[in-house]
Every structure is written in C-alpha cells, then in structure tokens.
Design a protein around this motif. Structure first.
Motif, short mmCIF file in Angstrom:
data_model
loop_
_atom_site.label_atom_id
_atom_site.label_comp_id
_atom_site.label_asym_id
_atom_site.label_seq_id
_atom_site.Cartn_x
_atom_site.Cartn_y
_atom_site.Cartn_z
N ILE A 1 -2.51 -16.68 -4.81
CA ILE A 1 -2.20 -17.94 -4.15
C ILE A 1 -1.04 -17.72 -3.20
N GLY A 2 -1.19 -18.21 -1.99
CA GLY A 2 -0.20 -17.96 -0.95
C GLY A 2 -0.70 -16.97 0.07
N ALA A 3 -1.80 -16.28 -0.26
CA ALA A 3 -2.34 -15.26 0.65
C ALA A 3 -3.17 -15.86 1.78
N LEU A 4 -3.41 -17.16 1.72
CA LEU A 4 -4.26 -17.79 2.73
C LEU A 4 -3.71 -17.55 4.13
N HIS A 5 -2.39 -17.55 4.26
CA HIS A 5 -1.78 -17.39 5.58
C HIS A 5 -1.30 -15.97 5.84
N VAL A 6 -1.68 -15.05 4.97
CA VAL A 6 -1.38 -13.63 5.19
C VAL A 6 -2.45 -13.06 6.13
N PRO A 7 -2.06 -12.32 7.16
CA PRO A 7 -3.06 -11.75 8.07
C PRO A 7 -4.12 -10.92 7.34
N ALA A 8 -5.29 -10.86 7.95
CA ALA A 8 -6.43 -10.21 7.30
C ALA A 8 -6.14 -8.76 6.90
N LYS A 9 -5.50 -7.99 7.79
CA LYS A 9 -5.23 -6.58 7.49
C LYS A 9 -4.26 -6.44 6.32
N ALA A 10 -3.29 -7.33 6.25
CA ALA A 10 -2.32 -7.27 5.16
C ALA A 10 -2.98 -7.66 3.83
N ARG A 11 -3.88 -8.63 3.86
CA ARG A 11 -4.61 -9.00 2.64
C ARG A 11 -5.50 -7.85 2.18
N HIS A 12 -6.11 -7.18 3.13
CA HIS A 12 -6.95 -6.03 2.78
C HIS A 12 -6.13 -4.94 2.13
N LEU A 13 -4.93 -4.71 2.65
CA LEU A 13 -4.05 -3.70 2.06
C LEU A 13 -3.73 -4.05 0.61
N LEU A 14 -3.37 -5.30 0.36
CA LEU A 14 -3.07 -5.75 -0.99
C LEU A 14 -4.27 -5.52 -1.92
N GLU A 15 -5.44 -5.92 -1.47
CA GLU A 15 -6.64 -5.78 -2.30
C GLU A 15 -6.98 -4.32 -2.55
N ARG A 16 -6.85 -3.49 -1.51
CA ARG A 16 -7.21 -2.07 -1.65
C ARG A 16 -6.27 -1.35 -2.61
N LEU A 17 -4.98 -1.57 -2.45
CA LEU A 17 -4.02 -0.88 -3.31
C LEU A 17 -4.09 -1.37 -4.76
N THR A 18 -4.42 -2.65 -4.92
CA THR A 18 -4.40 -3.23 -6.26
C THR A 18 -5.69 -3.03 -7.02
N LEU B 1 6.14 -0.67 2.15
CA LEU B 1 6.90 -1.76 2.77
C LEU B 1 5.99 -2.90 3.21
N ARG B 2 4.81 -2.56 3.67
CA ARG B 2 3.85 -3.62 4.03
C ARG B 2 3.43 -4.41 2.80
N LEU B 3 3.24 -3.71 1.69
CA LEU B 3 2.89 -4.41 0.45
C LEU B 3 4.05 -5.27 -0.04
N VAL B 4 5.28 -4.76 0.08
CA VAL B 4 6.45 -5.57 -0.27
C VAL B 4 6.47 -6.85 0.56
N ALA B 5 6.17 -6.74 1.86
CA ALA B 5 6.18 -7.91 2.74
C ALA B 5 5.10 -8.91 2.33
N VAL B 6 3.94 -8.43 1.94
CA VAL B 6 2.87 -9.33 1.50
C VAL B 6 3.29 -10.04 0.21
N LEU B 7 3.84 -9.30 -0.73
CA LEU B 7 4.27 -9.90 -1.99
C LEU B 7 5.40 -10.91 -1.75
N HIS B 8 6.26 -10.62 -0.79
CA HIS B 8 7.31 -11.58 -0.46
C HIS B 8 6.69 -12.88 0.05
N THR B 9 5.71 -12.78 0.93
CA THR B 9 5.05 -13.97 1.47
C THR B 9 4.42 -14.79 0.35
N VAL B 10 3.78 -14.10 -0.58
CA VAL B 10 3.12 -14.79 -1.69
C VAL B 10 4.15 -15.49 -2.59
N GLU B 11 5.20 -14.78 -2.95
CA GLU B 11 6.21 -15.37 -3.82
C GLU B 11 6.96 -16.51 -3.11
#
Length: 267
Positions: A214-231, A43-53
């Motif tokens: 692109i769009g991740a600039l305003h994603v919090p650091a922990k959420a960006r780390h989650l995206l990078e780690r899982l991907t 769900l956290r990854l879904v939220a990050v992807l939503h922010t990006v899209e």
C-alpha cells in the motif's frame, strides 16, 4: 515473516501507545556509508520503501473518515501505528541523505485497470467506504496485515541485497516494530473476517484491487518492478512469495484469494 497467531490475551493498545518507538537515527551507523556505500539498486529500493512508509499518514486519513473511526481500539492502534511507520520512513530518509540522494522517484506510473478504484479522490473513496459500513473495519485490518507482511519481505530483500551492517540493524528494528503491528492486526482481521461473510467478500475484493505494498500506487512503474523483482523473484523471492500466500490463505475465507493475490505481486 511468519503469520501472527491470535493470542488468548487481547492486545494491550494502551501499552502499545505508551511504548511507541520513535526516531531510529541514533541506532544507525550512518557514517559507515562513507567508506561502504550502498549500490544504486539498494538505494533505489530504499527510496521505494521510503515512499511506501511515508504514505502512511495519507492512509490514516482515509481510514479515519470511514466507520473505522467508530472502533475505539482500532483508532487508538492506528494513531500509534502511523507514528511508528513515520519514524521508519525517517530512518530510510537518513540513509538516502547519507548518500546524497533524494527521496523523489521519477518515471511514469503503472496503469492497471484493477487499481483504478484506488485512484479515486479521497472524498469519493470516503463516500464508498462509508456505504460499506462497519465491515470496512475488517477490510482495513486485513489490508494492513497483508501490507505488513509484504513490506517485511521487502525489507528482507533489501537486507539480502545490501549486505551491510547498518541495513541489518534497520531490518532488525523493522522486525521489532512490525511484531506488534502484526499481533494487533492479525487478531482483528481473524476475528472480523470470521464473524461476517460480507466482510470476507469485501476484503477479498479489496485485496485483489490494491496496489501492493500500500502506497505503491504512486511509485513509478520501473521502481515498482524493482521492488517486486528483488522481493519475490529468484529462489529467496519465491520463498517470500510463498510465505505471503500461505499467510493470506490461513485467514478466514481468504484461501481462494491468496493465490490470485500472490500472482499479482509479480505481475
């Protein structure tokens, strides 16, 4: 996600606009989440992807106040591209709604020196882009292409982690929608980079200074780390990182940039 090869026949922008994909909610079995919900990580990854899209409309605004708006084919493509990404964001929001989760992400932003140019206000960014001139079209096409590759890998990571039929359906939809984005952007990036050494220099600089996706600039650091780690971490993640690196390296003049960009996707 494999690299789109330039085709002999030019991309049909009119057909793309005519056949644009809208809402995907009817294709998703959102009721299935009642008995088989996603875990917190998914769900956290879904939220990050939503922010990006959801950031796509802001990107569109920034691009169309530059010389890119003078390129009729690019402008026509971008309007439909933004429309299609809006509806992907809507599908992600529907998944969050089905779980009683909001789209908001909380936490401190990641502060990286190389990303400071992205934090300039829209007016200053527009002025700088207009000084760049026509070569900014190559920058926008290539950055968009790289972003589609990275986002595609992130949806693949969501699919692997979630192991849920509804997420499988969404990931397939994203693949289908992205296919035409990759087709057009791949053709334009390859052509424009091949034509101009200056465009290659500017694009390389832009790729290394961008917060990905692109769009991740305003994603919090922990959420960006989650995206990078899982991907991009682990056996499957390393394969995904290799695909992005190899795709970038195959673009005209980007071979030296590719490894540096890949390193920054996990740093």
């Amino acid at each position: 996600m494999t690299r789109t090869q330039t085709q002999e026949r030019a991309f049909d922008v009119r057909a793309f606009a005519r056949d644009a994909r809208g809402s995907h909610r009817d294709a998703l079995d959102l009721d299935a989440f009642a008995g088989s919900p996603l875990d917190d990580v998914a769900l956290r990854l879904v939220a990050v992807l939503h922010t990006v899209e959801a950031a796509t409309m802001e990107r569109l605004r920034d691009m169309l106040v530059t010389a890119t708006h003078k390129d009729a084919r690019m402008t026509a493509f971008l309007v439909t591209w933004a429309y299609e990404r809006f509806w992907i964001a809507d599908a992600l929001r529907a998944i969050l709604d089905a779980h009683g989760r909001t789209t908001e992400l909380h936490g401190r932003p990641r502060l990286r020196l190389r990303e400071l140019p992205e934090r300039r206000g829209p007016i200053r960014r527009a002025l700088i882009a207009n000084v760049t001139g026509a070569d900014v079209v190559a920058v926008h096409a290539t950055a968009g292409l790289v972003d589609e590759w990275i986002v595609g890998e992130a949806f693949g990571a969501l699919r692997r982690h979630a192991r849920h039929a509804t997420i499988d359906v969404l990931a397939q939809i994203v693949d289908e929608v992205q296919a035409r984005h990759l087709d057009f952007l791949g053709q334009e990036a390859e052509r424009l980079l091949a034509e101009s050494p200056r465009a290659r220099r500017l694009t390389s600089r832009a790729l290394l200074g961008t917060a990905w996706p692109i769009g991740a600039l305003h994603v919090p650091a922990k959420a960006r780390h989650l995206l990078e780690r899982l991907t991009f971490v682990g056996a499957q993640g390393r394969l995904a990182l290799g695909r992005v690196r190899d795709n970038v390296a195959a673009l005209p003049g980007m071979d030296a940039t590719a490894a540096r960009l890949a390193a920054r996707l996990v740093a």
